[in-house]
Design a protein around this motif. Structure first.
Motif, mmCIF file in Angstrom:
data_model
loop_
_atom_site.group_PDB
_atom_site.id
_atom_site.type_symbol
_atom_site.label_atom_id
_atom_site.label_comp_id
_atom_site.label_asym_id
_atom_site.label_seq_id
_atom_site.Cartn_x
_atom_site.Cartn_y
_atom_site.Cartn_z
ATOM 1 N N VAL A 31 11.487 45.798 28.203
ATOM 2 C CA VAL A 31 11.508 47.053 27.445
ATOM 3 C C VAL A 31 10.366 47.111 26.436
ATOM 4 O O VAL A 31 9.681 48.133 26.303
ATOM 5 N N ILE A 32 10.139 46.033 25.721
ATOM 6 C CA ILE A 32 9.097 46.022 24.698
ATOM 7 C C ILE A 32 7.720 46.285 25.304
ATOM 8 O O ILE A 32 6.854 46.903 24.669
ATOM 9 N N ILE A 33 7.516 45.873 26.539
ATOM 10 C CA ILE A 33 6.231 46.110 27.202
ATOM 11 C C ILE A 33 6.051 47.590 27.518
ATOM 12 O O ILE A 33 4.941 48.132 27.382
ATOM 13 N N TYR A 34 7.124 48.267 27.936
ATOM 14 C CA TYR A 34 7.013 49.718 28.148
ATOM 15 C C TYR A 34 6.499 50.397 26.877
ATOM 16 O O TYR A 34 5.618 51.265 26.926
ATOM 17 N N THR A 35 7.064 50.007 25.725
ATOM 18 C CA THR A 35 6.653 50.608 24.455
ATOM 19 C C THR A 35 5.213 50.268 24.134
ATOM 20 O O THR A 35 4.420 51.135 23.731
ATOM 21 N N MET A 36 4.845 49.016 24.306
ATOM 22 C CA MET A 36 3.473 48.598 24.013
ATOM 23 C C MET A 36 2.472 49.273 24.948
ATOM 24 O O MET A 36 1.348 49.597 24.539
ATOM 25 N N MET A 37 2.860 49.499 26.196
ATOM 26 C CA MET A 37 1.960 50.143 27.154
ATOM 27 C C MET A 37 1.545 51.532 26.685
ATOM 28 O O MET A 37 0.397 51.956 26.894
ATOM 29 N N ALA A 38 2.466 52.248 26.049
ATOM 30 C CA ALA A 38 2.145 53.601 25.578
ATOM 31 C C ALA A 38 1.002 53.565 24.572
ATOM 32 O O ALA A 38 0.097 54.405 24.601
ATOM 33 N N PHE A 39 1.018 52.571 23.685
ATOM 34 C CA PHE A 39 -0.043 52.454 22.684
ATOM 35 C C PHE A 39 -1.295 51.797 23.272
ATOM 36 O O PHE A 39 -2.407 52.095 22.838
ATOM 37 N N GLN A 40 -1.115 50.941 24.245
ATOM 38 C CA GLN A 40 -2.251 50.347 24.939
ATOM 39 C C GLN A 40 -3.071 51.440 25.623
ATOM 40 O O GLN A 40 -4.307 51.408 25.620
ATOM 41 N N ARG A 41 -2.397 52.426 26.198
ATOM 42 C CA ARG A 41 -3.087 53.489 26.936
ATOM 43 C C ARG A 41 -3.761 54.501 26.012
ATOM 44 O O ARG A 41 -4.678 55.202 26.434
ATOM 45 N N SER A 42 -3.291 54.594 24.773
ATOM 46 C CA SER A 42 -3.813 55.623 23.870
ATOM 47 C C SER A 42 -5.223 55.275 23.396
ATOM 48 O O SER A 42 -5.458 54.211 22.820
ATOM 49 N N LYS A 43 -6.140 56.208 23.576
ATOM 50 C CA LYS A 43 -7.518 56.000 23.121
ATOM 51 C C LYS A 43 -7.615 56.026 21.600
ATOM 52 O O LYS A 43 -8.623 55.592 21.021
ATOM 53 N N ASP A 44 -6.571 56.520 20.942
ATOM 54 C CA ASP A 44 -6.592 56.631 19.482
ATOM 55 C C ASP A 44 -6.110 55.367 18.776
ATOM 56 O O ASP A 44 -6.227 55.262 17.553
ATOM 57 N N ILE A 45 -5.532 54.438 19.517
ATOM 58 C CA ILE A 45 -4.988 53.216 18.916
ATOM 59 C C ILE A 45 -5.995 52.080 19.055
ATOM 60 O O ILE A 45 -6.468 51.784 20.158
ATOM 61 N N ASP A 46 -6.294 51.457 17.926
ATOM 62 C CA ASP A 46 -7.257 50.352 17.928
ATOM 63 C C ASP A 46 -6.603 48.985 18.072
ATOM 64 O O ASP A 46 -7.210 48.051 18.616
ATOM 65 N N ALA A 47 -5.380 48.841 17.563
ATOM 66 C CA ALA A 47 -4.729 47.529 17.586
ATOM 67 C C ALA A 47 -3.216 47.707 17.548
ATOM 68 O O ALA A 47 -2.700 48.727 17.075
ATOM 69 N N ILE A 48 -2.527 46.698 18.053
ATOM 70 C CA ILE A 48 -1.065 46.670 18.074
ATOM 71 C C ILE A 48 -0.592 45.433 17.334
ATOM 72 O O ILE A 48 -1.135 44.339 17.517
ATOM 73 N N ALA A 49 0.425 45.620 16.493
ATOM 74 C CA ALA A 49 1.119 44.507 15.846
ATOM 75 C C ALA A 49 2.602 44.639 16.175
ATOM 76 O O ALA A 49 3.124 45.756 16.257
ATOM 77 N N VAL A 50 3.265 43.521 16.358
ATOM 78 C CA VAL A 50 4.696 43.537 16.650
ATOM 79 C C VAL A 50 5.422 42.654 15.644
ATOM 80 O O VAL A 50 5.003 41.515 15.405
ATOM 81 N N VAL A 51 6.478 43.207 15.067
ATOM 82 C CA VAL A 51 7.376 42.417 14.229
ATOM 83 C C VAL A 51 8.490 41.935 15.142
ATOM 84 O O VAL A 51 9.271 42.733 15.662
ATOM 85 N N CYS A 52 8.548 40.629 15.364
ATOM 86 C CA CYS A 52 9.341 40.062 16.451
ATOM 87 C C CYS A 52 10.540 39.263 15.945
ATOM 88 O O CYS A 52 10.480 38.619 14.890
ATOM 89 N N LEU A 53 11.597 39.297 16.713
ATOM 90 C CA LEU A 53 12.771 38.472 16.442
ATOM 91 C C LEU A 53 12.384 36.996 16.483
ATOM 92 O O LEU A 53 11.711 36.545 17.410
ATOM 93 N N LYS A 54 12.778 36.277 15.451
ATOM 94 C CA LYS A 54 12.415 34.872 15.346
ATOM 95 C C LYS A 54 12.864 34.103 16.593
ATOM 96 O O LYS A 54 13.988 34.253 17.066
ATOM 97 N N GLY A 55 11.975 33.302 17.122
ATOM 98 C CA GLY A 55 12.262 32.505 18.306
ATOM 99 C C GLY A 55 11.807 33.136 19.601
ATOM 100 O O GLY A 55 11.786 32.467 20.647
ATOM 101 N N TRP A 56 11.416 34.418 19.530
ATOM 102 C CA TRP A 56 10.995 35.135 20.728
ATOM 103 C C TRP A 56 9.490 35.424 20.742
ATOM 104 O O TRP A 56 8.995 36.113 21.631
ATOM 105 N N GLU A 57 8.764 34.894 19.777
ATOM 106 C CA GLU A 57 7.341 35.183 19.676
ATOM 107 C C GLU A 57 6.554 34.700 20.902
ATOM 108 O O GLU A 57 5.649 35.388 21.380
ATOM 109 N N VAL A 58 6.909 33.528 21.423
ATOM 110 C CA VAL A 58 6.198 32.984 22.586
ATOM 111 C C VAL A 58 6.433 33.857 23.809
ATOM 112 O O VAL A 58 5.515 34.113 24.598
ATOM 113 N N PHE A 59 7.657 34.334 23.963
ATOM 114 C CA PHE A 59 7.967 35.224 25.088
ATOM 115 C C PHE A 59 7.155 36.511 24.986
ATOM 116 O O PHE A 59 6.587 36.986 25.978
#
Length: 239
Positions: A31-59
């Motif tokens: 699910v998180i990738i679907y959300t990130m893909m929307a911003f990845q595709r946007s020409k207006d977005i320069d960078a993405i940051a994610v606030v992640c649940l502890k222990g899931w950062e590697v995933f």
């Protein structure tokens, strides 16, 4: 710089599954990738940051590499609440050298159907006015619940907004609002627009959202709706 700050630090108890809802896979994509893909595709977005649940950062990092989310630059550990997680993300951006003037779009990680029009308009409105909040005017009859009984409210439905995300601000503006909230003992806001309003800003501007973007994956039935939406295409005859 225009930065998408995606919140993915919740445990997802209401979904009732064995893994956090933002990491559940639908059609073999988290699910998180679907959300990130929307911003990845946007020409207006320069960078993405994610606030992640502890222990899931590697995933999260592994999924981003697998699905070519090249704009992901920062992963920050989340907090005990949505408000704390957003604050930690903002502080992380500041510590990484982002400027107070940078525009930050705060987006729910489990709201995967945000589109380019909404992203672009949030940035445009924020640049012009300083604040942008995505939402829709209510079309339902709205009542309030009091002691198990429905009561009338004094506002017409045309005055009420169902907020969505993104909520968009300059980095310095939103950090300042969080600092004011800490001084005032405000700890329980569920959205940036509410925190900003509670700290004295009453002129936030609306960006019209969509019913698709209104879908936030919270309960099992939301997954069914999401699957239906991503497999449904607009009819050729529709304007």
């Amino acid at each position: 710089m225009n930065i998408a700050l995606i919140t993915a630090a919740g445990s997802g108890n209401r979904m009732g599954q064995d893994i956090p809802k933002q990491f559940m896979t639908i059609d073999n994509i988290p699910v998180i990738i679907y959300t990130m893909m929307a911003f990845q595709r946007s020409k207006d977005i320069d960078a993405i940051a994610v606030v992640c649940l502890k222990g899931w950062e590697v995933f999260l990092d592994s999924y981003a590499k697998q699905f070519n989310i090249s704009k992901l630059r920062w992963i920050f550990e989340g907090g005990a609440s949505n408000q704390e997680s957003i604050r930690k993300g903002l502080e992380g951006l500041h510590s990484e050298g982002c400027k107070d003037s940078d525009i930050v779009l705060v987006q729910d990680g489990v709201r995967p159907l945000v589109d380019n029009r909404i992203i672009s308009e949030n940035i445009s409105v924020c640049k012009k006015y300083g604040y942008a909040v995505t939402g829709l005017v209510c079309k339902e009859a709205i009542m309030r619940l009091e002691n198990g009984l429905l009561r009338d409210i004094e506002y017409s439905r045309e005055e009420l907004i169902r907020t969505q995300t993104p909520h968009t601000y300059r980095l310095g503006t939103l950090l300042d609002a969080h600092n004011k909230a800490a001084l005032q003992g405000i700890t329980d806001t569920v959205a940036s627009c509410m925190l900003v309003a509670k700290t004295g800003i009453d002129n936030q501007y609306l960006v019209t959202g969509s019913e698709r973007n209104g879908l936030k994956l919270t309960r099992p039935e939301d997954i069914e709706l999401f699957q239906a939406m991503i497999h449904t295409h607009k009819e050729d005859w529709m304007k």
